[in-house]
Design a protein around this motif. Structure first.
Motif, PDB file in Angstrom:
ATOM      1  N   ASP A 230       1.191  -1.308   0.571  1.00 15.07           N
ATOM      2  CA  ASP A 230       0.029  -0.295   0.129  1.00 15.07           C
ATOM      3  C   ASP A 230       0.842   1.342  -0.368  1.00 15.07           C
ATOM      4  N   GLY A 311      -5.622  -7.941   0.688  1.00 12.36           N
ATOM      5  CA  GLY A 311      -5.338  -7.171  -0.182  1.00 12.36           C
ATOM      6  C   GLY A 311      -6.411  -7.169  -1.410  1.00 12.36           C
ATOM      7  N   GLY A 320      -8.768  -0.785  -0.959  1.00  5.81           N
ATOM      8  CA  GLY A 320      -8.269  -1.460  -1.470  1.00  5.81           C
ATOM      9  C   GLY A 320      -8.177  -0.726  -2.760  1.00  5.81           C
ATOM     10  N   GLU A 324      -2.405  -2.663  -6.182  1.00  2.07           N
ATOM     11  CA  GLU A 324      -2.056  -2.761  -4.475  1.00  2.07           C
ATOM     12  C   GLU A 324      -2.274  -4.799  -4.800  1.00  2.07           C
TER      13      GLU A 324
END
Length: 493
Positions: A230, A311, A320, A324
């Protein structure tokens, strides 16, 4: 039994000796920036089996007579109530938690430093709160053009405007609730003030990952990239170290990119930079304490798989990003890891297909895989929990350790009085029912006594869970992953 790949005792001894050696190279004053978590470092304990979550804290305790701690928090993080994802508490609350943890273990916390201050009301309120508790608080201000405008930064109008943090011990550990708090800026500001006072203080950095003396694409280092996907951190060969010494070492992009700036700051403060590379600044000895490389490699592959599911779940939940997930997918390939390598994944999906309802699987410490499926009384997670406890206790799975008659009143309370539409018991409700049954049922008592054995076990569910069950898995110390899909017709609670 869990295989060990890391010698923790060797690490504690070697690390404390190395830090003492670094202190002696300066004027008996070293500012040590601590990256990552000082204690409860569960990422390190997962990818380096044998590494204890509080290893860094225990290492510091060996230096307790020389060390004092300064906890750093940025004013913007206070203002926006930034939360630690692993603990679910705000950074300002975590400062108080950290202080309590350190002092309860005999370590000296000298003060708190608020960085990037520019008049934030939340920072003012937090400062007053700390001062009422008798805690010394210092302030570092926003400096225009930071970090590239070194002429302004290293001047009386830059670092010179910051408070000078009064310290009394040779080793000053600079730590924080999380990344981006301003630890390095605090260290360099202190060096500026120390040199103004005639003290030739030093600086060093203690980051566990990436490990500088193992290969760039080693799964342990890839797992660090997955953990920081991230932040978009990237491991890379340290070009400054290679150029200076002809030796290949691993660092990460932010430290490599900022090094010329840090070097210029050192030169302005000290007259010359004591380091030729970002790797030189580090003091981490973890790479020297890996005793079974294959064990650590496999543990790291498993960590990357867990990070992938985390994720994906965040992406489905709307918290999210695709970038990522794409990055972790690439890391999976580089580590030669596949999702089915996590034994609990195919086990839970196969049961879901056979049962036509959500299912869950758990891998016990000895490798046995236990499953559980949704029923009228229990959710899949609760069924899995009871089946795992029965297996550990040697109780036949057909035996009821909780009477259905004990479950029905809880369901009635949930649906008739508390407004829940889901009558099935969550894990916390199941454990309460089990503890009540344990008062009269020896089998329930035996099952209840197995709960500590669940710590460190692996689990996977075929659907995303409610926050209630996720918290229960966390409290039990079970490493959970969830298939990135909602239970049909439901949203996360």
């Amino acid at each position: 039994m869990k295989k060990i790949g890391f010698d923790n005792d060797k690490y504690l001894k070697m690390q404390s000796e190395h830090i003492r050696e670094r202190i002696s190279k300066f004027d008996n004053k070293l500012y040590l920036e601590f990256g990552g978590k000082l204690f409860d470092d569960y990422h390190a304990s997962r990818v380096l089996p044998g590494f204890e979550p509080d290893s860094k804290l225990r290492m510091l305790m060996q230096l307790s007579d020389q060390a004092e701690i300064v906890i750093v928090i940025s004013a913007p993080d206070i203002e926006k109530n930034k939360v630690r994802g692993d603990l679910g508490i705000t950074y300002d609350e975590d400062v108080l938690r950290l202080m309590h943890e350190f002092t309860s273990r005999g370590l000296y916390v000298g003060s708190v430093c608020i960085t990037r201050y520019s008049g934030q009301e939340g920072a003012d309120a937090f400062k007053k709160r700390l001062e009422k508790l008798g805690i010394k608080v210092y302030v570092l201000y926003n400096i225009p053009g930071y970090p590239s405008n070194t002429s302004l930064i290293v001047s009386d109008e830059g670092y010179g405007k910051n408070d000078y943090i009064e310290t009394t011990r040779p080793l000053v550990v600079i730590t924080a609730p999380g990344p981006g708090s301003g630890k390095m800026a605090t260290c360099l500001s202190q060096l500026y003030h120390e040199y103004k006072r005639g003290v030739s203080a030093g600086y060093a950095k203690f980051e566990t990952f990436p490990i500088w003396n193992i290969p760039l694409k080693h799964p342990v280092n890839l797992a660090y990239e997955a953990a920081t996907a991230d932040l978009n951190d990237v491991n890379m060969i340290d070009p400054f170290h290679l150029d200076a010494y002809g030796v290949t070492t691993v660092n990460y992009n932010r430290d490599v990119e900022i090094f010329p700036v840090v070097q210029a700051m050192f030169e302005k403060i000290m007259g010359e930079c004591p380091y030729k590379s970002p790797t030189d600044m580090g003091v981490n000895m973890a790479g020297n304490c890996i005793i079974d490389d294959e064990v650590c490699q496999e543990a790291s592959r498993q960590e990357i798989i867990r990070r992938y599911y985390k994720g994906m779940d965040a992406l489905i939940a709307g918290t999210g990003t695709e970038e990522e997930v794409y990055k972790i997918e690439l890391l999976l390939k580089q580590a030669h890891a596949a999702l089915e390598d996590r034994k609990v994944v195919p086990a839970s999906l196969e049961l879901e297909k056979a049962a036509g309802a959500p299912a869950a699987a758990m891998e016990l410490d000895d490798g046995r895989v236990i499953t559980g499926k949704t029923s009228d009384l229990l959710g899949a997670s609760s069924a899995l929990l009871l089946n795992a406890l029965k297996e550990l206790a040697g109780i036949d799975h057909a035996v009821h350790v909780i009477s259905p008659d004990a479950i029905h009143p809880i369901q009635e309370l949930k649906t008739n009085y508390l407004g829940s539409k889901n009558p099935r018991l969550h894990m916390d409700e199941t454990m309460i029912a089990l503890s009540i049954s344990a008062a009269t049922n020896p089998d329930a008592r035996l099952a209840l006594e197995q709960i500590p054995k669940l710590k460190g076990c692996q689990a996977h569910t075929s659907v995303m869970l409610s926050s209630v069950d996720i918290l229960s898995f966390r409290k039990l110390g079970i490493e959970l992953t969830c298939e990135p899909k909602f239970e049909q017709g439901k949203k996360l609670q």
